[in-house]
Scaffold this active site. Structure first.
Site, PDB file in Angstrom:
ATOM      1  N   LYS A 117     -13.436  65.680 -14.553  1.00 56.11           N
ATOM      2  CA  LYS A 117     -12.812  66.930 -14.122  1.00 56.11           C
ATOM      3  C   LYS A 117     -13.799  67.689 -13.253  1.00 56.11           C
ATOM      4  O   LYS A 117     -14.912  67.999 -13.688  1.00 56.11           O
ATOM      5  CB  LYS A 117     -12.411  67.768 -15.333  1.00 56.11           C
ATOM      6  CG  LYS A 117     -11.790  69.111 -14.958  1.00 56.11           C
ATOM      7  CD  LYS A 117     -11.247  69.831 -16.169  1.00 56.11           C
ATOM      8  CE  LYS A 117     -10.657  71.180 -15.778  1.00 56.11           C
ATOM      9  NZ  LYS A 117     -10.099  71.885 -16.948  1.00 56.11           N
TER      10      LYS A 117
ATOM     11  N   LYS B 273      -9.203  64.528 -12.304  1.00 56.03           N
ATOM     12  CA  LYS B 273      -8.593  65.807 -11.929  1.00 56.03           C
ATOM     13  C   LYS B 273      -9.507  66.585 -11.009  1.00 56.03           C
ATOM     14  O   LYS B 273     -10.705  66.652 -11.292  1.00 56.03           O
ATOM     15  CB  LYS B 273      -8.336  66.609 -13.211  1.00 56.03           C
ATOM     16  CG  LYS B 273      -7.759  67.991 -13.008  1.00 56.03           C
ATOM     17  CD  LYS B 273      -7.720  68.736 -14.310  1.00 56.03           C
ATOM     18  CE  LYS B 273      -7.169  70.115 -14.055  1.00 56.03           C
ATOM     19  NZ  LYS B 273      -7.236  70.957 -15.214  1.00 56.03           N
TER      20      LYS B 273
HETATM   21  C1  PBG Z   1      -8.395  74.676 -18.551  1.00 53.28           C
HETATM   22  C2  PBG Z   1      -7.524  73.944 -17.618  1.00 53.28           C
HETATM   23  C3  PBG Z   1      -7.446  74.154 -16.229  1.00 53.28           C
HETATM   24  C4  PBG Z   1      -6.436  73.334 -15.766  1.00 53.28           C
HETATM   25  C5  PBG Z   1      -5.925  72.631 -16.859  1.00 53.28           C
HETATM   26  N1  PBG Z   1      -6.633  73.008 -18.001  1.00 53.28           N
HETATM   27  C6  PBG Z   1      -8.136  75.114 -15.337  1.00 53.28           C
HETATM   28  C7  PBG Z   1      -9.600  75.213 -15.320  1.00 53.28           C
HETATM   29  O1  PBG Z   1     -10.331  74.312 -15.736  1.00 53.28           O
HETATM   30  O2  PBG Z   1     -10.053  76.269 -14.879  1.00 53.28           O
HETATM   31  C8  PBG Z   1      -5.997  73.285 -14.317  1.00 53.28           C
HETATM   32  C9  PBG Z   1      -4.627  72.847 -14.070  1.00 53.28           C
HETATM   33  C10 PBG Z   1      -4.108  73.136 -12.717  1.00 53.28           C
HETATM   34  O3  PBG Z   1      -4.776  73.699 -11.824  1.00 53.28           O
HETATM   35  O4  PBG Z   1      -2.951  72.781 -12.509  1.00 53.28           O
HETATM   36  N2  PBG Z   1      -9.369  74.035 -19.246  1.00 53.28           N
END
Ligand code: PBG
Length: 329
Positions: free
Chosen positions: A200, A255
């Site tokens: 991520k 992601k």
């Molecule tokens: C939080 C989380 C995020 C997303 C999914 N879970 C945002 C972040 O890490 O700030 C992002 C999902 C998206 O942008 O569609 N842990």
């Protein structure tokens, strides 16, 4: 593989008509491969998400109805994201461990009415912390890795006890998958799946999501670069995936999605495990904005993007377009 040459080989022959294009197509896209992210809220926090046209923050009843409708369309799984009122956010993210939180009530309600649908629950503290970070802070103001893991394991166990099918740590703490696997095994949840947000990245493409769940204001100018990955790195993603698999992840996620297809391919080739891609909020917003302006054909552009995730090696795709795509397919 035989290598032909022109004119014995004319690759346009297998493109000349629909019947033959359909037969030689290498990649298939089906609704069962799509996971619909859903936002759930209460009272005045329900309603449309400004930067994500077509996406709404459902109340509990609407959430359950939506799950039933999605299942009927062939979607087999949803990922839940709760919106927490400001007054319930604390530095320690205590609401994450509340057995009557909106998240816990949502899991139980869906399982009662649509038990066949797979539920994915994010494990991370950012919906619940007053500073918007995914964990608790140390004296320097950085996210404290090991203290956060202790809370995450309890959060994952709570959701497992509520009946969730898949826990999805999205926090990027080192070692959290191992902590979660251990506590699930000990408590008899041997079949609870772990979908790890393994690679991520610290991405600007999460902007609309943070507005949707109301964490953007909490985060302010703060970033997540001390735990989420540098977009410039790829070898490091393979190390992240290797660790999460060794700790007991069943599915690994990359992601965001479209700018990271090379990572998906490398993970699939190297490990040969189930891979999820997350086409994140900012990707959705870009496509919707271009379509709304008449600059892109929405249906074609979305189905092309989703097909390309599959071609790159993703077995499943989290996408806000899931409902529409299932209808188009
Ligand atoms: C939080 C989380 C995020 C997303 C999914 N879970 C945002 C972040 O890490 O700030 C992002 C999902 C998206 O942008 O569609 N842990």
């Amino acid at each position: 593989m035989s290598i032909g040459s022109y004119p014995a080989t004319r690759l346009r022959r297998t493109r000349q008509a629909g019947f033959i294009r359909d037969m030689v197509r290498e990649t298939r896209l089906a609704p069962a491969q799509l996971i619909q992210p859903l936002f759930v809220a209460e009272g005045p926090l329900c309603g449309p998400v400004g930067a994500m046209p077509g996406v709404v923050r459902h109340d509990l009843d609407a959430l359950v109805r939506e799950c039933a409708a999605l299942y009927a369309l062939g979607i087999r799984s949803v990922a839940l994201f709760p919106v927490t009122p400001a007054e319930r956010k604390t530095p320690g993210g205590d609401e994450a461990l509340n057995p009557d939180s909106l998240m816990c009530r949502s899991i139980r309600a869906i399982k009662q009415v649509v038990p066949q649908i797979g539920i994915v629950a994010d494990v991370a503290l950012d919906p619940y912390t007053s500073h918007g970070q995914d964990g608790v802070l140390d004296a320097r103001g950085d996210v404290d890795n090991d203290a956060t893991c202790e809370i995450l394991r309890r959060q994952a166990l709570l959701y497992a006890r509520c009946g969730v099918d898949i826990v999805a740590p999205s926090d990027m703490m080192d070692g959290r998958v191992g902590h979660i696997r251990q506590v699930l095994e000990r408590d008899g949840h041997k079949n609870t799946l772990i979908l790890s947000y393994a690679a991520k990245y610290a991405s600007a493409y999460y902007g609309p999501f943070r507005d949707a769940v109301g964490s953007a204001g909490n985060l302010g100018k703060g970033g997540k670069e001390t735990y989420q990955m540098d977009p410039a790195n790829a070898d490091e993603a393979l190390r992240e995936v290797a660790l999460d698999l060794a700790e007991g992840a069943d599915i690994v996620m990359v992601k965001p999605g479209m700018p990271y297809l090379d990572i998906i391919r490398r993970v699939k080739d190297r490990f040969g495990v189930p891979v999820a891609a997350y086409q994140v909020s900012g990707e959705y917003s870009m496509l919707k904005a271009a379509a709304a302006n008449g600059w892109l054909d929405e249906k074609k552009a979305v189905l092309e993007a989703l097909t390309c995730f599959r071609r790159a090696g993703a077995d499943m795709i989290l996408t806000y377009h899931a409902r529409d795509a299932a209808q188009w397919l």
